[in-house]
Design a protein around this motif. Structure first.
Motif, PDB file in Angstrom:
ATOM      1  N   ASP A  63      74.577  18.317  32.738  1.00 56.35           N
ATOM      2  CA  ASP A  63      74.345  19.531  33.515  1.00 56.35           C
ATOM      3  C   ASP A  63      73.830  20.696  32.679  1.00 56.35           C
ATOM      4  N   ARG A  64      74.197  20.744  31.391  1.00 52.41           N
ATOM      5  CA  ARG A  64      73.789  21.883  30.570  1.00 52.41           C
ATOM      6  C   ARG A  64      72.272  22.013  30.487  1.00 52.41           C
ATOM      7  N   TRP A  65      71.569  20.880  30.594  1.00 48.09           N
ATOM      8  CA  TRP A  65      70.106  20.914  30.510  1.00 48.09           C
ATOM      9  C   TRP A  65      69.452  21.187  31.864  1.00 48.09           C
ATOM     10  N   LEU A  66      70.227  21.583  32.859  1.00 53.59           N
ATOM     11  CA  LEU A  66      69.662  21.927  34.157  1.00 53.59           C
ATOM     12  C   LEU A  66      69.459  23.432  34.313  1.00 53.59           C
ATOM     13  N   ARG A  67      69.656  24.183  33.242  1.00 54.09           N
ATOM     14  CA  ARG A  67      69.386  25.622  33.268  1.00 54.09           C
ATOM     15  C   ARG A  67      68.023  25.900  32.644  1.00 54.09           C
ATOM     16  N   ASN A  68      67.485  27.055  32.997  1.00 55.48           N
ATOM     17  CA  ASN A  68      66.108  27.310  32.572  1.00 55.48           C
ATOM     18  C   ASN A  68      65.954  27.711  31.106  1.00 55.48           C
ATOM     19  N   ASP A  69      67.056  27.846  30.368  1.00 58.68           N
ATOM     20  CA  ASP A  69      66.898  28.049  28.929  1.00 58.68           C
ATOM     21  C   ASP A  69      66.682  26.727  28.213  1.00 58.68           C
ATOM     22  N   LEU A  70      66.874  25.597  28.932  1.00 59.81           N
ATOM     23  CA  LEU A  70      66.684  24.284  28.320  1.00 59.81           C
ATOM     24  C   LEU A  70      65.795  23.358  29.144  1.00 59.81           C
ATOM     25  N   PHE A  71      65.341  23.808  30.287  1.00 59.00           N
ATOM     26  CA  PHE A  71      64.459  22.964  31.093  1.00 59.00           C
ATOM     27  C   PHE A  71      63.494  23.833  31.878  1.00 59.00           C
ATOM     28  N   ARG A  72      62.215  23.461  31.813  1.00 58.42           N
ATOM     29  CA  ARG A  72      61.167  24.154  32.568  1.00 58.42           C
ATOM     30  C   ARG A  72      60.186  23.145  33.145  1.00 58.42           C
ATOM     31  N   PHE A  73      59.606  23.504  34.259  1.00 61.39           N
ATOM     32  CA  PHE A  73      58.432  22.806  34.793  1.00 61.39           C
ATOM     33  C   PHE A  73      57.208  23.668  34.481  1.00 61.39           C
ATOM     34  N   GLY A  74      56.161  23.071  33.911  1.00 56.16           N
ATOM     35  CA  GLY A  74      54.890  23.761  33.825  1.00 56.16           C
ATOM     36  C   GLY A  74      54.110  23.477  35.089  1.00 56.16           C
ATOM     37  N   ALA A  75      53.945  24.475  35.944  1.00 57.77           N
ATOM     38  CA  ALA A  75      53.373  24.198  37.262  1.00 57.77           C
ATOM     39  C   ALA A  75      52.664  25.420  37.830  1.00 57.77           C
ATOM     40  N   SER A  76      51.657  25.150  38.644  1.00 68.05           N
ATOM     41  CA  SER A  76      50.975  26.220  39.371  1.00 68.05           C
ATOM     42  C   SER A  76      51.116  26.052  40.878  1.00 68.05           C
ATOM     43  N   SER A  77      51.234  24.807  41.346  1.00 75.55           N
ATOM     44  CA  SER A  77      51.294  24.573  42.797  1.00 75.55           C
ATOM     45  C   SER A  77      52.649  24.052  43.271  1.00 75.55           C
ATOM     46  N   LEU A  78      53.556  23.717  42.361  1.00 72.56           N
ATOM     47  CA  LEU A  78      54.859  23.173  42.743  1.00 72.56           C
ATOM     48  C   LEU A  78      55.641  24.141  43.619  1.00 72.56           C
ATOM     49  N   LEU A  79      55.600  25.414  43.278  1.00 76.80           N
ATOM     50  CA  LEU A  79      56.394  26.401  44.007  1.00 76.80           C
ATOM     51  C   LEU A  79      56.055  26.426  45.487  1.00 76.80           C
ATOM     52  N   GLY A  80      54.775  26.302  45.819  1.00 84.13           N
ATOM     53  CA  GLY A  80      54.378  26.341  47.221  1.00 84.13           C
ATOM     54  C   GLY A  80      55.021  25.236  48.035  1.00 84.13           C
ATOM     55  N   ASP A  81      55.077  24.008  47.489  1.00 88.38           N
ATOM     56  CA  ASP A  81      55.678  22.905  48.236  1.00 88.38           C
ATOM     57  C   ASP A  81      57.190  23.062  48.332  1.00 88.38           C
ATOM     58  N   ILE A  82      57.821  23.592  47.272  1.00 89.46           N
ATOM     59  CA  ILE A  82      59.264  23.822  47.355  1.00 89.46           C
ATOM     60  C   ILE A  82      59.578  24.856  48.429  1.00 89.46           C
ATOM     61  N   GLU A  83      58.801  25.930  48.486  1.00 88.24           N
ATOM     62  CA  GLU A  83      59.030  26.952  49.508  1.00 88.24           C
ATOM     63  C   GLU A  83      58.872  26.358  50.906  1.00 88.24           C
ATOM     64  N   ARG A  84      57.899  25.488  51.050  1.00 89.21           N
ATOM     65  CA  ARG A  84      57.676  24.839  52.350  1.00 89.21           C
ATOM     66  C   ARG A  84      58.882  23.985  52.745  1.00 89.21           C
ATOM     67  N   GLN A  85      59.450  23.261  51.787  1.00 94.07           N
ATOM     68  CA  GLN A  85      60.619  22.434  52.075  1.00 94.07           C
ATOM     69  C   GLN A  85      61.845  23.294  52.405  1.00 94.07           C
ATOM     70  N   LEU A  86      61.987  24.423  51.718  1.00 95.34           N
ATOM     71  CA  LEU A  86      63.108  25.305  52.007  1.00 95.34           C
ATOM     72  C   LEU A  86      62.966  25.939  53.394  1.00 95.34           C
ATOM     73  N   GLU A  87      61.737  26.255  53.786  1.00 95.50           N
ATOM     74  CA  GLU A  87      61.529  26.785  55.140  1.00 95.50           C
ATOM     75  C   GLU A  87      61.918  25.747  56.191  1.00 95.50           C
ATOM     76  N   HIS A  88      61.581  24.493  55.913  1.00 99.86           N
ATOM     77  CA  HIS A  88      61.970  23.421  56.838  1.00 99.86           C
ATOM     78  C   HIS A  88      63.490  23.307  56.918  1.00 99.86           C
ATOM     79  N   HIS A  89      64.158  23.444  55.782  1.00100.47           N
ATOM     80  CA  HIS A  89      65.623  23.362  55.780  1.00100.47           C
ATOM     81  C   HIS A  89      66.233  24.471  56.631  1.00100.47           C
ATOM     82  N   VAL A  90      65.672  25.672  56.550  1.00 94.40           N
ATOM     83  CA  VAL A  90      66.232  26.823  57.269  1.00 94.40           C
ATOM     84  C   VAL A  90      65.852  26.809  58.740  1.00 94.40           C
ATOM     85  N   THR A  91      64.588  26.482  59.039  1.00 94.70           N
ATOM     86  CA  THR A  91      64.086  26.627  60.420  1.00 94.70           C
ATOM     87  C   THR A  91      63.964  25.310  61.176  1.00 94.70           C
ATOM     88  N   GLY A  92      63.918  24.194  60.450  1.00 98.47           N
ATOM     89  CA  GLY A  92      63.734  22.902  61.099  1.00 98.47           C
ATOM     90  C   GLY A  92      62.286  22.558  61.363  1.00 98.47           C
TER      91      GLY A  92
END
Length: 331
Positions: free
Chosen positions: A291-320
């Protein structure tokens, strides 16, 4: 998972304040040459991950929020402008719509860092002022790393002077391909010294190193020379982050920690664009490093488009309901 308050406290600090920094060590060639990689076994292990690990509903939403905090939101385009970087930084401050974060109980959520070319460092620092989000700069002749050595060192120093708190350097692949581990160690050590207080992520460009054994050995040498993170790719190679490569690098990190007591971070980069992929990488980190490596001082994603898909999935979780992907641009 942490509470929203815990998470907010964590992300308001620079990552390097959370863990004793890897000071490096003398080059141990015996240890380096003992490093091997069984490709068939590694590929079998990696192939089990996507189908074997699954999180659903509220647990998935929590993991996706954690993934957001580990994103280095990145723009590395030739046509970058101050305006584009400002928009990216605004997205870094508010990565998900406010009403969705409120529904999730995750107000104040931010990404891990914003990553730009040197010319955009000052603009990013200004746009992120007061946010607690560090700026990372790609450096040392990114992406090929073939500019004159003294200019690569000077580029690091200029980016640090401009306000970059993290420097993503590229190694000379030829040192790995020719087995010149002393040269790789000396190069990495010089880059680390030039970074000063800024943390350094060593980009191995694994798709250009030939073998998994080379990946394992290069990982160890860079950590011995003081790398704070090891990173898969520039995102410009034909093959970027993969699960087999990640497994090799993560196990090198574990071996280094067991031997020295210092934790080194990991950053997969290039080609990670789907929320489900981020869950697989988080699962891999949890299983192999804990679990210690699940924080952002020890783990990062290098990404430009990942955030958009995560936001879309979170919207689905909230709104259906799923919204169109174009409604979730990252900058």
């Amino acid at each position: 998972m942490q509470t929203a308050t815990d998470k907010q406290t964590e992300t308001m600090q620079l990552p390097q304040t959370l863990e004793p920094r890897n000071p490096g060590m003398d080059l141990d060639l015996d240890w380096v040459m003992r490093a091997t990689a069984n490709r068939s076994a590694i590929e079998r292990r990696a192939a089990t991950l996507p189908g074997r690990r699954s999180v659903k509903k509220v647990h998935q939403a929590a993991w996706l929020c954690r993934a957001i905090t580990c994103i280095d939101l990145t723009t590395l385009a030739g046509d970058d402008t101050v305006g584009r970087v400002a928009r990216l930084c605004a997205k870094a401050r508010q990565p998900v719509r406010a009403d969705l974060l409120e529904a999730l109980g995750m107000e104040g959520l931010t990404v891990g860092a914003v990553c730009v070319y040197h010319d955009m460092v000052e603009a990013a620092v200004q746009a992120l002022n007061g946010s607690g989000i560090p700026v990372a700069a790609v450096s040392t002749g990114f992406p090929a790393g073939l500019s004159p050595f003294h200019l690569r060192v000077a580029e690091i120093e200029e980016s640090v002077k401009a306000g970059a708190a993290e420097i993503d350097i590229v190694i000379s692949r030829r040192h790995v391909l020719t087995g010149n581990w002393d040269a790789l160690y000396d190069e990495m050590k010089t880059f680390r010294a030039a970074c000063g207080e800024a943390h350094v992520k060593a980009i191995l460009a694994t798709g250009e190193l030939g073998t998994l054994q080379n990946v394992a050995r290069a990982s160890l040498v860079c950590m011995m020379a003081g790398a704070d993170f090891i990173k898969t790719s520039t995102g410009k190679e034909s093959v970027n982050a993969t699960l087999p490569v990640s497994l090799v690098m993560i196990r090198a990190i574990r071996e280094y920690f067991e031997e020295t007591g210092y934790r080194v971070g990991y950053k997969p980069a290039g080609g990670i664009s789907k929320a489900k992929d981020s869950l697989v990488y988080l699962s891999l980190m949890k299983e192999e490093l804990g679990d210690r490596w699940l924080r952002n001082d020890l783990f990062r994603f290098g990404a430009s488009s990942l955030l958009g898909d995560i936001e879309r999935q979170l919207e689905h979780h909230v709104t259906g309901a799923y919204s169109a992907s174009w409604r979730h641009a990252s900058g």
